[in-house]
Design a protein around this motif. Sequence first.
Motif, PDB file in Angstrom:
ATOM      1  N   PRO A 126       0.795  -1.233   0.000  1.00  0.00           N
ATOM      2  CA  PRO A 126       0.000   0.000   0.000  1.00  0.00           C
ATOM      3  C   PRO A 126       0.828   1.283   0.000  1.00  0.00           C
ATOM      4  CG  PRO A 126      -0.931  -1.575   1.544  1.00  0.00           C
ATOM      5  CD  PRO A 126       0.382  -2.133   1.091  1.00  0.00           C
ATOM      6  N   LEU A 127       1.975   1.283   0.673  1.00  0.00           N
ATOM      7  CA  LEU A 127       2.824   2.469   0.625  1.00  0.00           C
ATOM      8  C   LEU A 127       3.246   2.782  -0.798  1.00  0.00           C
ATOM      9  CD1 LEU A 127       5.120   2.050   3.769  1.00  0.00           C
ATOM     10  CD2 LEU A 127       3.395   3.818   3.413  1.00  0.00           C
ATOM     11  N   LEU A 128       3.476   1.755  -1.590  1.00  0.00           N
ATOM     12  CA  LEU A 128       3.837   1.956  -2.990  1.00  0.00           C
ATOM     13  C   LEU A 128       2.634   2.353  -3.833  1.00  0.00           C
ATOM     14  CD1 LEU A 128       5.929   1.741  -5.308  1.00  0.00           C
ATOM     15  CD2 LEU A 128       5.214  -0.658  -5.552  1.00  0.00           C
ATOM     16  N   THR A 129       1.547   1.585  -3.764  1.00  0.00           N
ATOM     17  CA  THR A 129       0.429   1.803  -4.679  1.00  0.00           C
ATOM     18  C   THR A 129      -0.382   3.043  -4.331  1.00  0.00           C
ATOM     19  OG1 THR A 129      -0.996   0.291  -3.401  1.00  0.00           O
ATOM     20  CG2 THR A 129       0.255  -0.649  -5.238  1.00  0.00           C
ATOM     21  N   ARG A 130      -0.426   3.421  -3.043  1.00  0.00           N
ATOM     22  CA  ARG A 130      -1.199   4.601  -2.632  1.00  0.00           C
ATOM     23  C   ARG A 130      -0.363   5.884  -2.605  1.00  0.00           C
ATOM     24  NH1 ARG A 130      -6.048   3.585   0.657  1.00  0.00           N
ATOM     25  NH2 ARG A 130      -5.543   5.446   1.885  1.00  0.00           N
ATOM     26  N   LEU A 131       0.894   5.766  -2.177  1.00  0.00           N
ATOM     27  CA  LEU A 131       1.718   6.959  -1.977  1.00  0.00           C
ATOM     28  C   LEU A 131       2.900   7.041  -2.932  1.00  0.00           C
ATOM     29  CD1 LEU A 131       1.922   7.069   1.928  1.00  0.00           C
ATOM     30  CD2 LEU A 131       0.181   8.074   0.430  1.00  0.00           C
ATOM     31  N   GLY A 132       3.198   5.955  -3.624  1.00  0.00           N
ATOM     32  CA  GLY A 132       4.365   5.954  -4.496  1.00  0.00           C
ATOM     33  C   GLY A 132       5.683   5.781  -3.771  1.00  0.00           C
ATOM     34  N   TRP A 133       5.641   5.365  -2.485  1.00  0.00           N
ATOM     35  CA  TRP A 133       6.874   5.159  -1.722  1.00  0.00           C
ATOM     36  C   TRP A 133       7.516   3.823  -2.110  1.00  0.00           C
ATOM     37  CZ3 TRP A 133       7.060   6.501   4.173  1.00  0.00           C
ATOM     38  CH2 TRP A 133       6.718   7.844   4.372  1.00  0.00           C
ATOM     39  N   ALA A 134       8.775   3.861  -2.432  1.00  0.00           N
ATOM     40  CA  ALA A 134       9.524   2.618  -2.582  1.00  0.00           C
ATOM     41  C   ALA A 134       9.758   1.990  -1.212  1.00  0.00           C
ATOM     42  CB  ALA A 134      10.858   2.882  -3.263  1.00  0.00           C
ATOM     43  N   THR A 135       9.728   0.679  -1.162  1.00  0.00           N
ATOM     44  CA  THR A 135       9.985  -0.072   0.066  1.00  0.00           C
ATOM     45  C   THR A 135      10.908  -1.231  -0.267  1.00  0.00           C
ATOM     46  OG1 THR A 135       7.991  -1.417  -0.311  1.00  0.00           O
ATOM     47  CG2 THR A 135       7.759   0.514   1.117  1.00  0.00           C
ATOM     48  N   TYR A 230      -6.179  -0.888  -0.596  1.00  0.00           N
ATOM     49  CA  TYR A 230      -4.789  -0.965  -0.159  1.00  0.00           C
ATOM     50  C   TYR A 230      -3.871  -1.744  -1.098  1.00  0.00           C
ATOM     51  CZ  TYR A 230      -6.646   0.903   4.167  1.00  0.00           C
ATOM     52  OH  TYR A 230      -7.268   1.700   5.089  1.00  0.00           O
ATOM     53  N   ALA A 231      -4.398  -2.324  -2.134  1.00  0.00           N
ATOM     54  CA  ALA A 231      -3.530  -3.128  -2.995  1.00  0.00           C
ATOM     55  C   ALA A 231      -4.024  -3.099  -4.435  1.00  0.00           C
ATOM     56  CB  ALA A 231      -3.445  -4.565  -2.484  1.00  0.00           C
ATOM     57  N   ASP A 232      -4.247  -1.907  -4.948  1.00  0.00           N
ATOM     58  CA  ASP A 232      -4.675  -1.766  -6.341  1.00  0.00           C
ATOM     59  C   ASP A 232      -3.451  -1.827  -7.240  1.00  0.00           C
ATOM     60  OD1 ASP A 232      -5.965  -1.318  -8.699  1.00  0.00           O
ATOM     61  OD2 ASP A 232      -6.490   0.781  -8.284  1.00  0.00           O
ATOM     62  N   VAL A 233      -2.878  -3.005  -7.319  1.00  0.00           N
ATOM     63  CA  VAL A 233      -1.679  -3.185  -8.135  1.00  0.00           C
ATOM     64  C   VAL A 233      -1.990  -2.964  -9.608  1.00  0.00           C
ATOM     65  CG1 VAL A 233       0.015  -4.905  -8.897  1.00  0.00           C
ATOM     66  CG2 VAL A 233      -0.498  -4.657  -6.476  1.00  0.00           C
ATOM     67  N   ALA A 234      -3.177  -3.392 -10.042  1.00  0.00           N
ATOM     68  CA  ALA A 234      -3.542  -3.189 -11.446  1.00  0.00           C
ATOM     69  C   ALA A 234      -3.605  -1.700 -11.776  1.00  0.00           C
ATOM     70  CB  ALA A 234      -4.882  -3.854 -11.735  1.00  0.00           C
ATOM     71  N   GLY A 235      -4.259  -0.911 -10.908  1.00  0.00           N
ATOM     72  CA  GLY A 235      -4.348   0.521 -11.153  1.00  0.00           C
ATOM     73  C   GLY A 235      -2.995   1.200 -11.114  1.00  0.00           C
ATOM     74  N   TRP A 236      -2.166   0.826 -10.124  1.00  0.00           N
ATOM     75  CA  TRP A 236      -0.827   1.401 -10.056  1.00  0.00           C
ATOM     76  C   TRP A 236      -0.014   1.004 -11.277  1.00  0.00           C
ATOM     77  CZ3 TRP A 236       4.105  -0.895  -9.450  1.00  0.00           C
ATOM     78  CH2 TRP A 236       5.143   0.028  -9.254  1.00  0.00           C
ATOM     79  N   GLY A 237      -0.164  -0.236 -11.717  1.00  0.00           N
ATOM     80  CA  GLY A 237       0.584  -0.689 -12.884  1.00  0.00           C
ATOM     81  C   GLY A 237       0.248   0.114 -14.130  1.00  0.00           C
ATOM     82  N   ARG A 238      -1.002   0.530 -14.253  1.00  0.00           N
ATOM     83  CA  ARG A 238      -1.394   1.304 -15.432  1.00  0.00           C
ATOM     84  C   ARG A 238      -0.766   2.693 -15.441  1.00  0.00           C
ATOM     85  NH1 ARG A 238      -6.255  -1.579 -14.472  1.00  0.00           N
ATOM     86  NH2 ARG A 238      -7.131   0.112 -13.201  1.00  0.00           N
TER      87      ARG A 238
END
Length: 345
Positions: A126-135, A230-238
């Motif tokens: 979620p830190l990545l997909t919601r905020l763009g934070w690398a972890t 908290y885990a919209d990986v598909a949306g973040w991937g787009r």
Amino acid sequence: MSSTDVRFPRPLRPGDTIGVTAPSSGVQTSLLPRLDVACEHLRQRGYEVRRGAVLETPDGGVAAPAAQRAAELTAMLCDPDVRAVVPPWGGELAIQVLDHLDWDALAAAEPTWLVGWSDLTTLMVPLLTRLGWATLHGGNLMDAPYRQPEGLAHWIDVLETEPGDPVVQASPGRHRSGGFDDWEAEPGLAEQQLDLTGSWEVVGGGGLDLTGRLVGGCIEVLGPLVGTPYADVAGWGRTQVDEGLVVYVEAAEHAAFDVCRALHGMRMAGWFDEAEAVLVGRTSGPDSPGLSQRQAVLDALGPLEVPLVLGVDVGHVPPNLPLVNGASCRVVVDARRAEITQVWG
């Protein structure tokens, strides 16, 4: 390989402060000596260690009520003097913390490294997909004293890497047959016994050479996040218009039936829609009647028609390959190499 859409915390430098808190399970009394050894390892690397109030528990359950765990994690991640937060280990119920995190405060803060794996991927994705934070996936505090086998980097070395410098890692060709070390009897252990051989396998044979943006984690804890905010990986991937994703998954202990169901659900939710490839970590989880762990992966992910790489050194079968969620990577598997290169900044 670019990394323009992800916010990468600055590299760790000796003298920085590393925060230690337990967003999921705390450390039981009998393992506090190992915790002390791990903290001392960070100090020997030149870092200050700030141990939080949410850390210990008599029985190894959650370290505190969810709101308290979330408050301490938020405070450490937002504190400009803390450059990385490294929980002692994963656990079971990091999912309780998600609704209690101060997402607005985190969005306004400069990114801080969150390091972990297993249940901690509940928070890292979620830190990545919601905020763009690398972890960073692939290490935790209690594992810090272990020396990595040849070919793999220690997670501290990865976080000390300067932007633009590649991190090249290759399969060491050996892994552990199973079980955990007895830290109660030997709190100072620094060597992992890797008694089996084996490298990465491209399903269908042949090799591959491809690039993408990394994201992934533990199947057991990410599966329940499917369909949540908290885990919209598909949306973040787009949003990664210049490159697709390299998604990595690994099962901690679930049997093949459970893994198969979870992966089917993740696929139907679009988790792999933007994937250029899926990397699957080794598992010590048991086969099910009539269905092996390998068959479970092929049944669920075969319809994707993207390369599947099995036996990757990521997850609950040591050793653990550190991967930066959000980093651009190149994966090469051929007769000579099983290698991944990461770069960011």
